[in-house]
Design a protein around this motif. Sequence first.
Motif, PDB file in Angstrom:
ATOM      1  N   PHE A 174       0.869  -1.167   0.000  1.00 39.24           N
ATOM      2  CA  PHE A 174       0.000   0.000   0.000  1.00 39.24           C
ATOM      3  C   PHE A 174       0.910   1.223   0.000  1.00 39.24           C
ATOM      4  CE2 PHE A 174      -2.543   3.316   1.741  1.00 39.24           C
ATOM      5  CZ  PHE A 174      -3.852   3.039   1.397  1.00 39.24           C
ATOM      6  N   ARG A 175       0.773   2.048  -1.035  1.00 40.21           N
ATOM      7  CA  ARG A 175       1.632   3.236  -1.117  1.00 40.21           C
ATOM      8  C   ARG A 175       1.117   4.311  -0.165  1.00 40.21           C
ATOM      9  NH1 ARG A 175       1.611   7.955  -3.997  1.00 40.21           N
ATOM     10  NH2 ARG A 175      -0.167   7.342  -5.295  1.00 40.21           N
TER      11      ARG A 175
ATOM     12  N   ASP B  11       1.609   8.266   1.526  1.00 44.34           N
ATOM     13  CA  ASP B  11       2.067   9.601   1.121  1.00 44.34           C
ATOM     14  C   ASP B  11       3.314  10.022   1.890  1.00 44.34           C
ATOM     15  OD1 ASP B  11      -0.037   9.683  -0.588  1.00 44.34           O
ATOM     16  OD2 ASP B  11      -1.286  10.998   0.656  1.00 44.34           O
ATOM     17  N   ASP B  12       3.545   9.406   3.028  1.00 47.34           N
ATOM     18  CA  ASP B  12       4.693   9.781   3.862  1.00 47.34           C
ATOM     19  C   ASP B  12       5.331   8.527   4.436  1.00 47.34           C
ATOM     20  OD1 ASP B  12       4.370  12.866   4.115  1.00 47.34           O
ATOM     21  OD2 ASP B  12       2.376  12.040   4.459  1.00 47.34           O
TER      22      ASP B  12
ATOM     23  N   HIS C 189       3.222   8.192  11.624  1.00 48.54           N
ATOM     24  CA  HIS C 189       4.316   8.771  10.845  1.00 48.54           C
ATOM     25  C   HIS C 189       5.343   9.499  11.714  1.00 48.54           C
ATOM     26  CE1 HIS C 189       2.564   7.732   6.966  1.00 48.54           C
ATOM     27  NE2 HIS C 189       1.401   8.139   7.431  1.00 48.54           N
TER      28      HIS C 189
ATOM     29  N   ARG D 105      -6.442   2.650  -1.961  1.00 46.93           N
ATOM     30  CA  ARG D 105      -6.049   3.978  -1.500  1.00 46.93           C
ATOM     31  C   ARG D 105      -7.254   4.910  -1.348  1.00 46.93           C
ATOM     32  NH1 ARG D 105      -1.087   6.389  -1.583  1.00 46.93           N
ATOM     33  NH2 ARG D 105      -1.916   8.249  -2.604  1.00 46.93           N
ATOM     34  N   GLU D 106      -8.270   4.690  -2.152  1.00 46.73           N
ATOM     35  CA  GLU D 106      -9.465   5.543  -2.064  1.00 46.73           C
ATOM     36  C   GLU D 106     -10.166   5.363  -0.717  1.00 46.73           C
ATOM     37  OE1 GLU D 106      -8.823   3.656  -4.770  1.00 46.73           O
ATOM     38  OE2 GLU D 106      -8.146   5.357  -5.970  1.00 46.73           O
TER      39      GLU D 106
ATOM     40  N   ALA E 256      -8.598   4.758   2.177  1.00 50.35           N
ATOM     41  CA  ALA E 256      -7.733   5.122   3.303  1.00 50.35           C
ATOM     42  C   ALA E 256      -7.864   6.603   3.631  1.00 50.35           C
ATOM     43  CB  ALA E 256      -6.290   4.780   2.983  1.00 50.35           C
ATOM     44  N   LEU E 257      -7.376   6.950   4.776  1.00 50.68           N
ATOM     45  CA  LEU E 257      -7.516   8.326   5.256  1.00 50.68           C
ATOM     46  C   LEU E 257      -6.230   8.730   5.983  1.00 50.68           C
ATOM     47  CD1 LEU E 257      -9.568  10.722   5.813  1.00 50.68           C
ATOM     48  CD2 LEU E 257      -9.954   9.627   8.019  1.00 50.68           C
ATOM     49  N   VAL E 258      -5.803   9.951   5.702  1.00 52.26           N
ATOM     50  CA  VAL E 258      -4.677  10.519   6.446  1.00 52.26           C
ATOM     51  C   VAL E 258      -5.245  11.468   7.491  1.00 52.26           C
ATOM     52  CG1 VAL E 258      -2.641  11.992   6.309  1.00 52.26           C
ATOM     53  CG2 VAL E 258      -3.066  10.295   4.531  1.00 52.26           C
TER      54      VAL E 258
ATOM     55  N   HIS F  15       8.794  18.147  10.443  1.00 55.85           N
ATOM     56  CA  HIS F  15       7.485  18.300   9.821  1.00 55.85           C
ATOM     57  C   HIS F  15       7.038  19.755   9.951  1.00 55.85           C
ATOM     58  CE1 HIS F  15       6.687  13.918   9.467  1.00 55.85           C
ATOM     59  NE2 HIS F  15       7.483  13.864  10.517  1.00 55.85           N
TER      60      HIS F  15
ATOM     61  N   LYS G 231       1.432  14.454  -7.171  1.00 56.04           N
ATOM     62  CA  LYS G 231       1.006  13.088  -6.867  1.00 56.04           C
ATOM     63  C   LYS G 231      -0.469  13.061  -6.461  1.00 56.04           C
ATOM     64  CE  LYS G 231       5.489  11.467  -5.198  1.00 56.04           C
ATOM     65  NZ  LYS G 231       6.239  11.047  -4.000  1.00 56.04           N
TER      66      LYS G 231
ATOM     67  N   GLU H 270      -2.855  12.097  -3.866  1.00 54.68           N
ATOM     68  CA  GLU H 270      -2.669  11.827  -2.448  1.00 54.68           C
ATOM     69  C   GLU H 270      -3.930  11.245  -1.820  1.00 54.68           C
ATOM     70  OE1 GLU H 270      -0.885  15.344  -0.644  1.00 54.68           O
ATOM     71  OE2 GLU H 270       1.003  14.339  -1.074  1.00 54.68           O
ATOM     72  N   LEU H 271      -3.740  10.671  -0.667  1.00 50.28           N
ATOM     73  CA  LEU H 271      -4.853  10.068   0.069  1.00 50.28           C
ATOM     74  C   LEU H 271      -5.775  11.156   0.603  1.00 50.28           C
ATOM     75  CD1 LEU H 271      -2.740   7.521   2.123  1.00 50.28           C
ATOM     76  CD2 LEU H 271      -4.289   6.947   0.269  1.00 50.28           C
ATOM     77  N   ASP H 272      -7.027  10.790   0.813  1.00 48.69           N
ATOM     78  CA  ASP H 272      -7.941  11.726   1.461  1.00 48.69           C
ATOM     79  C   ASP H 272      -7.377  12.091   2.828  1.00 48.69           C
ATOM     80  OD1 ASP H 272      -9.650  11.690  -0.623  1.00 48.69           O
ATOM     81  OD2 ASP H 272     -11.000  10.186   0.234  1.00 48.69           O
ATOM     82  N   ALA H 273      -7.556  13.339   3.182  1.00 48.70           N
ATOM     83  CA  ALA H 273      -6.947  13.797   4.439  1.00 48.70           C
ATOM     84  C   ALA H 273      -7.997  14.442   5.320  1.00 48.70           C
ATOM     85  CB  ALA H 273      -5.829  14.781   4.153  1.00 48.70           C
ATOM     86  N   MET H 274      -7.753  14.329   6.593  1.00 48.54           N
ATOM     87  CA  MET H 274      -8.627  14.946   7.593  1.00 48.54           C
ATOM     88  C   MET H 274      -7.716  15.600   8.627  1.00 48.54           C
ATOM     89  SD  MET H 274     -11.296  12.859   9.965  1.00 48.54           S
ATOM     90  CE  MET H 274     -11.766  13.424  11.585  1.00 48.54           C
TER      91      MET H 274
END
Lengths: 531, 214
Positions: A474-475, A477-478, A495, A512-513, A515-517, B131, B186, B188-192
Amino acid sequence: MRFLSLVCALPLLVTACAWEDDRPIVWERTRNVLGPISLKTQIAYVDSALDRVTLLDLAADSPRITTKNIGRNAMHAVPSHDRHRLFVITRGEEAVHHGQIDQEAMLWSLDTENASADPVAYTIGSPFDRIAVSPDNTIAIAYFSAAGPDAEGFFRNPNELAVIDLTRPPGDDNPTLKTIRSFGSVPEGIALSPPMTVPGTASPRTFAFILSSNNLTVLDVSNPSRREISIRLDLGGTPVIPKEVVFAPNTASAYVRSDNARDVLQVLLQSAEPTIANGNDYRPQLAELGAGGGPTDIAVYDDVTGKRYILAATPNTSEIVVIDADTAQFRSVPVSDPIDKIILFPAGGDVPPSPPHKALFASIGAKMKRVYVLDLEHINDPLTQASVRRINLDQPIRDVVPVPGRELAMLVHDDNRTVLGLLDMGTESTSPLLGIDRLDSYDFSPDGSHLIGATPNVSRVGFVALDNLHPTDFRLDDEPHRVLSTANAKIFVDHGDPLGHATIIPSPTASREQALVLTGFLTVNLLDSEP
Amino acid sequence: MRALLTLLLLASAAPLAHAGNNELTMGSYVRALRSSSANAVTTESLTGGSLQVGRALHLGLMPDLEIWATAGLDWGGTEGTMFQTMTTEVDTLGLTVGGRARYALHANLAVSGRLDLGTARNELTLTGNGHMVSDSAWGGTLKAAAGLDLLAIAHPRFSLGLRVELGHVAATATALSPREAGDSTKIELDAMQASIGHLDLGGTYLSFSVMSQF
């Protein structure tokens, strides 16, 4: 002119007064974040500067962030055995500078499953830095690590304990502070028993087994005001250091493995008439079980009939010893290698595991290129010959980790954890697993379906489906710092950001859709908090 | 101080005079940040610059009292640390409209009062352990100040001088949710983002400006 000078000076004076600014000392404190700590469906972080625990609840689709305030200067945190509760020791503070307060060291009990429950604080008095919690979450003991108390304070007592009854609110008699007898050693660990009924006494209770060099101390922590019982382990030669305790609550006994000891020590608790008021109504009866060769590892299990057995590896006699915990009868199985690790299968898992029917024996210290398997199902049948089967490996073994709930074990072949293997205990065959880098952080999904791994240099989480060993990744972002799996099979990738930065992957097969950061959770509402 | 006295002496010798209808001021300010949220991010005051234009309204309310409509732009920033290791940076950009009442005590000396309404964009950047996250938001401001104008040049159609102002800015606390800058190249993943809370940059300020009326 005098008027003009006054007109000019007055604003400057007012301004100078307004510029005086007392910043709360909380913002100048040293910050140490403990965690992530995996709870049931939550991840906990403990912030020593903000004096709060941040909980990320991953039960729902969207993570929920809650914070709970605790005392000053958190220094140690452990989850309960069932991962429903979190226990935190706070060092407290002395009011030396403005903004500081006088606060004693405390143990905080947090019910993480109940969002509305306030943390319960028990004043433990001394800055203990270790916690032992009973398996049923009723008793906790705070004690000093082998490093002893920190540099602050005047007198120090490394043999002091705080016994906390978690079922009762804090009070004058809760916790109970005790100092155990010392023969020159300090506690190196404490094991708390499940509730055990000593034959001839009334109700089940919890016992603490306090491990220190050459000494084993037994304390009835359900009655903490009673005196402890000390058991000398040494014979005047090499120090005997107790390392492991396994309990057989049905027989009110414990089995102790010690470094440099000849045998596994059985401590059988028997009833006895108290000789003084509020004296102990039990006494330990000791027996050296027939390992006879300095056990290097022990494991305990209950068979299908509920009978408890102890497995002990004794390299000095080139044997594995199977001990009936109730009768202390034993039988020996010859093994030539210096076994120092025993794992039972199936192991762990979230569902109640079935009784183990196989045991795996490995020689980690000797880095042998083989492991052994012993069938446990008829081990107590005197008519069957117990023997181990050897499984040859391609490379020396450095570690072996059971997959929870499965008959699989991960084999680690090098110190950097780059060369791995998977041992199928069903077929007793191995399969190699190749990673692109060292496996710095790993976990298994709660049902044991996937191995989940990460390394800080690679912005990916790797998965291996343990049914067919299919690898996916799983790629991210960080770059990851640590990976955890929660009880509801979500993958939490920390992270390593002091502000809070994590990737939440709903399942090992998620895209990836899905997943959530999540960022900023360690500073949530920080500006709104009035220190 | 000597320059100020010289300026006042020169001013005392001049008669009362009409200024022009337009005003331009440019200067710097320092604002004491005393809200608990500002204290969280810095111990320093907010410093910056301001530019303001004004237009006389000639309402004729009373002799020597001038009413000015004003519009202004101000900017500022400050830095700090949290928990000894985390660096913070606060930047603000404000737009205001309002009015000023100015009473000429002398051709070279005037006092004024000012009331402005406006909006400000507050930005907070936090850096820690490699960061960096930041966020910005707009909030409302209300500014009230008293000022003293000292004019070195006071002609009927042109004046130039120094304005010293002491005032207070009341600001709405802006909700911020700092996030790390993404890589736009890129997917990127959904973020919250979790909210860090509300930042209030209000406070008492002192400003020095060069002013000119023409």
